[in-house]
Scaffold this active site. Structure first.
Site, mmCIF file in Angstrom:
data_model
loop_
_atom_site.group_PDB
_atom_site.id
_atom_site.type_symbol
_atom_site.label_atom_id
_atom_site.label_comp_id
_atom_site.label_asym_id
_atom_site.label_seq_id
_atom_site.Cartn_x
_atom_site.Cartn_y
_atom_site.Cartn_z
ATOM 1 N N ASP A 155 0.911 -1.366 -0.135
ATOM 2 C CA ASP A 155 0.083 -0.069 -0.077
ATOM 3 C C ASP A 155 0.897 1.295 0.244
ATOM 4 O O ASP A 155 1.278 1.665 0.963
ATOM 5 C CB ASP A 155 -0.830 0.045 1.464
ATOM 6 C CG ASP A 155 -1.850 1.036 1.440
ATOM 7 O OD1 ASP A 155 -2.117 1.720 0.379
ATOM 8 O OD2 ASP A 155 -2.489 1.586 2.250
ATOM 9 N N GLU A 157 -2.154 10.718 -0.662
ATOM 10 C CA GLU A 157 -3.448 9.741 -0.548
ATOM 11 C C GLU A 157 -3.945 9.341 0.929
ATOM 12 O O GLU A 157 -5.103 9.369 1.274
ATOM 13 C CB GLU A 157 -3.263 8.429 -1.517
ATOM 14 C CG GLU A 157 -4.615 7.911 -1.669
ATOM 15 C CD GLU A 157 -4.984 6.496 -0.660
ATOM 16 O OE1 GLU A 157 -5.934 6.136 -0.581
ATOM 17 O OE2 GLU A 157 -4.024 6.538 0.233
ATOM 18 N N GLU A 158 -2.888 8.997 1.534
ATOM 19 C CA GLU A 158 -2.912 8.624 2.960
ATOM 20 C C GLU A 158 -3.479 9.725 3.968
ATOM 21 O O GLU A 158 -4.024 9.336 4.957
ATOM 22 C CB GLU A 158 -1.722 7.761 3.531
ATOM 23 C CG GLU A 158 -1.174 6.652 2.803
ATOM 24 C CD GLU A 158 -2.375 5.466 2.968
ATOM 25 O OE1 GLU A 158 -3.188 5.226 3.680
ATOM 26 O OE2 GLU A 158 -1.809 4.375 2.421
ATOM 27 N N ASP A 186 -4.754 0.656 -6.644
ATOM 28 C CA ASP A 186 -4.416 0.811 -5.041
ATOM 29 C C ASP A 186 -4.398 -0.353 -4.456
ATOM 30 O O ASP A 186 -5.389 -1.144 -4.065
ATOM 31 C CB ASP A 186 -5.575 1.771 -4.545
ATOM 32 C CG ASP A 186 -4.826 2.266 -3.256
ATOM 33 O OD1 ASP A 186 -3.885 1.829 -2.709
ATOM 34 O OD2 ASP A 186 -5.612 3.239 -2.561
#
Length: 575
Positions: free
Chosen positions: A273, A307-308, A339
């Protein structure tokens, strides 16, 4: 891999079949598609993943946005694509950075476990432990959204309010104006509330999200209980970047966008991830660049930052286009999102744009169903089982679909639990997460599945190569005309005096069929339910959509068997 031909002859056949079935044409595919797909190898993707692991190892073990490991990851992708001949651009933006050093909550001196309560993202620090009593809103219907929802009992207390009506940041600011020292927001549905303030402001006060049960227990002890909160976090605004790389070739008014977030979490290297999606995208871009003759439509590869932290990079990119270059959004064929594609306990999930398993909690733009079919047709052709994953917007395609851009993607699973049915389909272990190392230090190069990569890589490469060549199945623009096959000469019918059987002779039946059924029409349906989660608008962190229940693969139902035998795939999934 089985290639599919354009169904140009279907229209005449379907008029003769008494069925209300729509059979959209397939896009033309590059004549050497199988060979092209094979150039995107698992070994090459693993080499990129090792580079990302080495970068994390050299930079405090992470590749998080705003940290040196992310910038080093960006520089690696940037130089690799520039050397291959891509036009590469960094897009800068600012974002709220958070690093939690420590956080704890105690109820009457007893530690509250993280399964019951967890700090809000971007919560300010308490500057040491704070101990205080409890209060609640006097206007419970408004759920603490205004300072006037509280009376004097909120002064110097932790206020306990339900989730709902307004954003968590607004609840925090309203409680702060009322004089509270902290806010406890309990969930209004099952499970712990893993919430976020979205971005820091000076008006916010420290906050925690809890389960409904823990919130109810606090309300029962309102007059007697004391909480102690100790939250130490670094919260500040930092700069970071998206990276965009575009093919020099291809139509500028018909652009395919494929993206993956390049950042990870602070807790680890973020190899599944989402170095996995980034590495597959990077290698696909390199091999596409080696074959410019198939690029009729421009392809833009996007590597998102932050994104996180809440889908910030992709949202910034789309919002910037919407404000300053809306024609660029209109000229997009669609957006493909990748993703997590190497989960060790993987599932094979496809975004459920046609809502055959899940009713989407978001608007599904036109063309998204056709993108879904690019992946499902490929898996079906290879006999690869797959399941639906909720089309929820809980990844970097959210901003695209919010602006009407078609989207799709595939996903190997995050923190949802694998079902018995999925174990039958994909192997692995029932009842544990698809990625047991999700958002942890163990998400490293030793804990990715090359078996999953072997499944996902060809599907991703085929979708991108196909749309680069012909996007007409998604948006109807610029269809590639395939050459008409030269008819094969037919043998003359035997004369009456030759060996044809007479009308009075009986011909024994053959023990073999005259034509084998097509591979597609002989596939067996399979189903495998799995978990999904709903979408919230009040400030939840946007987790990835869990893998959904399997759809049923519907074999071809048309009666024109001769057309199927002639090499045209007439059936489409769930017509």
């Amino acid at each position: 891999m089985k290639l599919r031909k354009s169904s140009a002859v279907v229209a005449a056949a379907t008029t003769a079949v008494a069925m209300a079935v729509t059979v959209p044409a397939f896009a033309a595919v590059p004549p050497n598609l199988d060979d092209l797909v094979a150039t995107v190898s698992t070994d090459a993707v693993m080499d990129h993943l090792q580079e990302f692991q080495d970068i994390a190892d050299a930079n405090d073990g992470n590749r998080a946005a705003g940290e040196p490991g992310y910038e080093a990851s960006l520089a690696y992708v940037e130089s690799t694509l520039s050397d291959a001949g891509y036009e590469v651009e960094r897009q800068a933006f600012s974002f709220p950075f958070e690093q939690v050093i420590s956080s704890s909550l105690e109820l009457d001196g007893e530690a509250v476990p993280e399964t019951d309560a967890i700090s809000m993202a971007y919560s300010p620090s308490t500057d040491g432990p704070i101990t205080a009593g409890l209060a609640k809103a006097i206007d419970e219907a408004n759920q603490g959204c205004e300072p006037t929802d509280y009376d004097a009992s909120a002064e110097g207390a932790f206020v306990v309010v339900s989730r709902g009506t307004c954003a968590f940041a607004q609840k925090s600011e309203s409680a702060g104006v009322a004089g509270a020292v902290g806010v406890i927001v309990y969930n209004n549905e099952a499970g712990i509330l893993n919430g976020t303030y979205g971005s820091p402001t000076d008006a916010q006060i420290p906050g925690y999200g809890t389960t409904p049960e823990f919130g109810a227990s606090l309300l029962e002890q309102l007059e007697t209980a004391e909480l102690t909160m100790d939250h130490d976090a670094l919260v500040e605004v930092r700069d970071t970047w998206n990276l965009l790389a575009e093919t020099p070739e291809g139509r500028e008014d018909n652009v395919v966008v494929a993206g993956a977030h390049l950042d990870g979490v602070l807790e680890g290297a973020g190899i599944n991830d989402n170095a996995s999606g980034s590495a597959v995208l990077l290698e696909t871009a390199l091999q596409l660049r080696e074959n410019p003759e198939i690029i009729n439509n421009k392809v833009r590869f996007a590597f998102w930052g932050a994104e996180e932290n809440g889908l910030l990079g992709s949202t910034h990119y789309v919002n910037d286009l919407a404000a300053n270059d809306p024609a660029a959004l209109e000229n997009m064929v669609g957006y493909l999102n990748f993703d997590m594609v190497a989960s060790p306990n993987y599932s094979v999930g496809v975004y459920d744009a046609d809502e055959s398993t899940y009713t989407a909690p978001v608007e599904v733009p036109e063309g998204s169903i056709q993108i879904e079919s690019l992946f499902t047709d490929n898996f079906d052709a290879d006999g690869q089982p797959w399941v639906d994953s909720e089309f929820s917007g809980r990844s970097d395609y959210q901003a695209f679909i919010d602006n009407g851009v078609a989207a799709g993607g595939i996903f190997s699973g995050a923190d949802g639990s694998k079902t018995a049915e999925e174990v039958e389909m994909f192997g692995g272990t029932e009842g544990i997460p698809y990625d047991p190392n999700y958002h942890s230090p163990e998400d490293d190069i030793d804990n990715v599945s090359t078996e999953a990569l072997d499944i996902f890589i060809p599907s991703i490469a085929e979708a991108i190569f196909t749309l680069a060549y012909d996007s007409s199945t998604v948006n109807g623009k610029y269809p590639v005309e395939e050459p008409t096959p030269t008819p094969m000469p037919t043998e003359s019918a035997p004369s009456p005096t030759e060996s044809a059987p007479s009308p009075t002779e009986s011909t024994p039946p053959s023990s073999e069929p005259t034509e084998s059924p097509s591979e597609e029409s002989s596939e067996s349906p399979s189903t495998a339910p799995s978990s999904s989660s709903s979408t919230d608008t009040d400030g939840d962190r946007p987790p990835l959509a869990d893998t959904g229940a399997a759809s049923v693969v519907i074999p071809g139902l048309l009666a024109g068997a001769a057309l199927i035998g002639g090499g045209y795939a007439l059936s489409r999934r769930r017509q």
